[in-house]
Design a protein around this motif. Sequence first.
Motif, PDB file in Angstrom:
ATOM      1  N   LYS A 261      82.288  76.158   8.670  1.00  0.00           N
ATOM      2  CA  LYS A 261      81.511  76.017   7.556  1.00  0.00           C
ATOM      3  C   LYS A 261      82.105  75.474   5.873  1.00  0.00           C
ATOM      4  O   LYS A 261      83.640  75.752   6.436  1.00  0.00           O
ATOM      5  CB  LYS A 261      80.392  77.279   6.967  1.00  0.00           C
ATOM      6  N   ARG A 262      81.268  74.276   5.474  1.00  0.00           N
ATOM      7  CA  ARG A 262      81.544  74.109   4.090  1.00  0.00           C
ATOM      8  C   ARG A 262      82.072  75.857   3.600  1.00  0.00           C
ATOM      9  O   ARG A 262      81.526  76.285   2.505  1.00  0.00           O
ATOM     10  CB  ARG A 262      81.425  72.546   4.007  1.00  0.00           C
ATOM     11  N   LEU A 263      83.322  74.887   1.773  1.00  0.00           N
ATOM     12  CA  LEU A 263      83.152  76.696   1.399  1.00  0.00           C
ATOM     13  C   LEU A 263      81.897  76.550   0.578  1.00  0.00           C
ATOM     14  O   LEU A 263      81.390  77.705   0.616  1.00  0.00           O
ATOM     15  CB  LEU A 263      84.232  75.950   0.635  1.00  0.00           C
ATOM     16  N   ASP A 264      80.873  75.120   0.259  1.00  0.00           N
ATOM     17  CA  ASP A 264      79.963  75.535  -0.910  1.00  0.00           C
ATOM     18  C   ASP A 264      78.680  76.268  -0.257  1.00  0.00           C
ATOM     19  O   ASP A 264      78.261  76.536  -0.332  1.00  0.00           O
ATOM     20  CB  ASP A 264      79.217  74.506  -1.170  1.00  0.00           C
ATOM     21  N   GLU A 265      78.924  75.697   1.517  1.00  0.00           N
ATOM     22  CA  GLU A 265      77.729  76.814   2.265  1.00  0.00           C
ATOM     23  C   GLU A 265      78.099  78.224   2.183  1.00  0.00           C
ATOM     24  O   GLU A 265      77.109  79.394   2.512  1.00  0.00           O
ATOM     25  CB  GLU A 265      77.719  76.231   3.490  1.00  0.00           C
TER      26      GLU A 265
ATOM     27  N   ILE B 290      84.483  66.855   0.666  1.00  0.00           N
ATOM     28  CA  ILE B 290      86.151  66.671   0.008  1.00  0.00           C
ATOM     29  C   ILE B 290      86.376  67.937   0.572  1.00  0.00           C
ATOM     30  O   ILE B 290      85.848  69.366   0.595  1.00  0.00           O
ATOM     31  CB  ILE B 290      85.184  67.454  -1.507  1.00  0.00           C
ATOM     32  N   THR B 291      87.613  67.597   0.834  1.00  0.00           N
ATOM     33  CA  THR B 291      88.641  68.298   1.837  1.00  0.00           C
ATOM     34  C   THR B 291      89.772  68.720   1.690  1.00  0.00           C
ATOM     35  O   THR B 291      90.129  67.527   0.713  1.00  0.00           O
ATOM     36  CB  THR B 291      88.224  67.372   3.746  1.00  0.00           C
TER      37      THR B 291
ATOM     38  N   MET C 223      82.246  72.932  -7.452  1.00  0.00           N
ATOM     39  CA  MET C 223      81.202  72.388  -6.914  1.00  0.00           C
ATOM     40  C   MET C 223      79.891  71.451  -7.540  1.00  0.00           C
ATOM     41  O   MET C 223      79.079  71.881  -8.412  1.00  0.00           O
ATOM     42  CB  MET C 223      80.366  73.828  -5.743  1.00  0.00           C
ATOM     43  N   LEU C 224      79.399  70.420  -7.097  1.00  0.00           N
ATOM     44  CA  LEU C 224      78.653  69.204  -7.856  1.00  0.00           C
ATOM     45  C   LEU C 224      77.803  69.624  -8.243  1.00  0.00           C
ATOM     46  O   LEU C 224      76.639  69.178  -8.603  1.00  0.00           O
ATOM     47  CB  LEU C 224      79.614  68.054  -8.276  1.00  0.00           C
TER      48      LEU C 224
ATOM     49  N   TYR D 117      83.061  70.487  -0.233  1.00  0.00           N
ATOM     50  CA  TYR D 117      82.073  70.477  -0.933  1.00  0.00           C
ATOM     51  C   TYR D 117      81.785  69.487  -0.987  1.00  0.00           C
ATOM     52  O   TYR D 117      82.490  68.568  -0.326  1.00  0.00           O
ATOM     53  CB  TYR D 117      81.127  71.225  -2.078  1.00  0.00           C
ATOM     54  N   LYS D 118      80.134  68.902  -0.518  1.00  0.00           N
ATOM     55  CA  LYS D 118      79.550  68.269  -0.473  1.00  0.00           C
ATOM     56  C   LYS D 118      79.781  66.964  -2.185  1.00  0.00           C
ATOM     57  O   LYS D 118      79.641  67.993  -2.743  1.00  0.00           O
ATOM     58  CB  LYS D 118      78.400  67.635  -0.135  1.00  0.00           C
TER      59      LYS D 118
END
Length: 799
Positions: A686-690, A226-227, A585-586, A552-553
């Motif tokens: 990096k992704r935000l969830d990271e 998701i971007t 963030m799922l 996030y994924k």
Amino acid sequence: MPAFRQVGEKQLPQEIIFMAWSPKRDLIALANRVGEVLLHRLANFQRVWSLPPNENTGKEVTALAWRPDGKILAFGLADTKRVILCDVEKPESLHSFSVDAPITYMHWMEVTEESSVLTSFYNAEDESNLLLPKLPALPKNYSTTAKIFSEEKSDEIMKLLGDVRLNALVLGGSSGFIEVYAYGMYKIATVTEVAGSCLGLCFSSDLKSLSVITEMQVSPDSAPEITYFQLDTSLLSVYLPEVTRMARKFTHISTLLQYIKLSLTCMCEAWEEILMQMDSRLTKFVQEKNTTTSVQDEFMQLLLWGKASLELQALLMNQLTVKGLKKLGQSIESSYSSIQKLVISHLQSGSEALLYHLSELKGMASWKQKYESLGLDAAGIEDAITAVGSFILKANELLQVIDSSMKNFKAFFRWLYVAMLRMSEDHVLPELNKMTQKDITFVADFLTEHFNEAPELYNRKGKYFNVERVGQYLKDEDDDLVSPPNTEGNQWFNFLQNSTHLKESPLLFPYYPQKSLHFVKRRMEGIIDQCLQKPADVIGKSVHQAVCVPLYKGSKSEDSTPRLFKLPFMWNDKSSNLHYVLFTMLESSLSKIYILRRHTDVSRSANNGLLAVDFGNFLNNSINESSDTSFYSCVDAHFYDDETITVVLKENAEQEGKERILAQLPLSSVYVDEDQEREFSLNSSKRLDEQSDDIPTRTVFLESQWRVLENMKAQYVAVNGIRKVSCVLSSNLRHVRVFEMDVEDDGEAEEEEEEEETTQIVGGEHEELNLSAVNPNSMCGGSAEVADETEQHESSLDS
């Protein structure tokens, strides 16, 4: 006392997959699993109308959007890749168009920027209405006539065009498909700067920025990414007055093309297949007769000597009959008259209006300083004007063919009618018996011209004759005309052919004597589309990516609860030109709500920030409220207005019997410390969830703006801050509750009764909003009775 007042509850027969409140009225649009689009009013959630799925339009609704004035509802269909614009008054399609990819999200916005140039344009917009005659309404007795063009003394076309102020329908689809349609009708931008399937998008009211959230599957085995993208659309903002003018012209042209197309369809319906009977019967006569004489000779003998061969007599008396001939003559005259009227009153007036708007567009294109950057091409518009001229020429040619055919057929049928009466030894009236030498010559010429046998026709059309010549102009085929007009002896035509300079002159419209009216019309539509497509490409290429934030994924597979209203959700704060993005963030079962705030002007970094919001305990006061423990997770969230978010919450330790909560979250309780939100610095690699541990978190404790949703596993919410209403949908997608959100005290029974009476008159305080669609006693087409039956049926499902 619970916050918010419940005003309606319903169990619905079909699963609801989309719902959207009207921005101006207490109406909510729903789309269900079977492809039906429904409109309900706030009061008791009563149905106003329903639009069933249609094989021609489509059955798989994937997105809904209201025009900002609330008069038109747009919905996208995945199976047919079409977008339909529907009238709020009644369940009828006003306009539709095809797109290249299935639509997954829609956003319809209105430009709120003001300037002196725009104001003068808004005031001068009625100029074309003063100069051009009003388009005649299309006849209602044809099945394909669109309702928008068949209403007498109404402004249906202007209803479709809407207010002069620019509004834009933004479509997001799969594979990075994003297009912008001015006034919901004509494409002004094709954006190619994003990848993935669109989950949400938001166009800023100043046209400076377009925010998009996409879901992209990197590989079949991995979860989707998701971007968030922020696109710079400053070209539209800089040239806003020019874009508005150009889009207005495009929309007029698009409407007129639809009008011409429907006029031509009415003409095709007016031309009946009965007119082909003469041709088919003569062909059958040729195949069956034993004599060597031609059909032309047989009819000539009857004309000159008054005698017919036994075979011709059998054809006339047994197959055609006196009664059949009379009926055929009346049918031909009626059809030709209808077609003639449609050409003169509809095709010509529509074509002249089209020439007017294209000529104005050409003048705009000549002002290169203003319009060249937007891709307006004067040469292409000149080609479009020429194509419209060719279409007008072909329409005039059809008028001439109808004129000559009517004269010929009248004389021919009159003579043949008398001849058949004599064969049957019936009495012939004296006025019919008179036939001058001129009449005989006329019929002889008609027989010579039309009754020539042409065996090559049999290979093409299955018949030897083409006596009826009007129908060939109305056939939607690429074949040349079977009987093109005779140009021999035409002095103007010969003069043009012999003049090299005139023949190639751009001042003369090209003429296609061998082609049908349908062919020339399709050619005209293609050239106009090509001409008006260029600005969409040029503007689309000017759009560039300013910000890209991997969020996030997503969940690899859908859970048991269908995620139809997919967070993230975006909102444009018109007062401060900020984009807000809501998402969760799922991968975490204890979902926080994240708010990303960015300025629409991508060159500004101020006011950009990211916050996470936790919901502390606010039901049990015995627990220490200063604790930073998160008690609730966000299930769904939407922006209620510029200052408030409406959320549906569930307890983290959710057990069977635990109720879900509807709450209002003021942004003022979130953004209390500007310095804290700036502490988070985004690592773009990096992704935000990271990086979620570094994101500043605000724990909020709601005081009064919440309500427990008893006996309902609430999952989704749709809100309208202007009308102060919300609609909550359960996880089984069939149970809805409707709330009025800003109610100070709903405990007094008398006040409830007064409120109930008020809601029965939807928008009663604004007389201009009292539509027939919102009045249960004045619904069109007897739909009031249907609605009552539906209510009875639906009430039985409430158990």
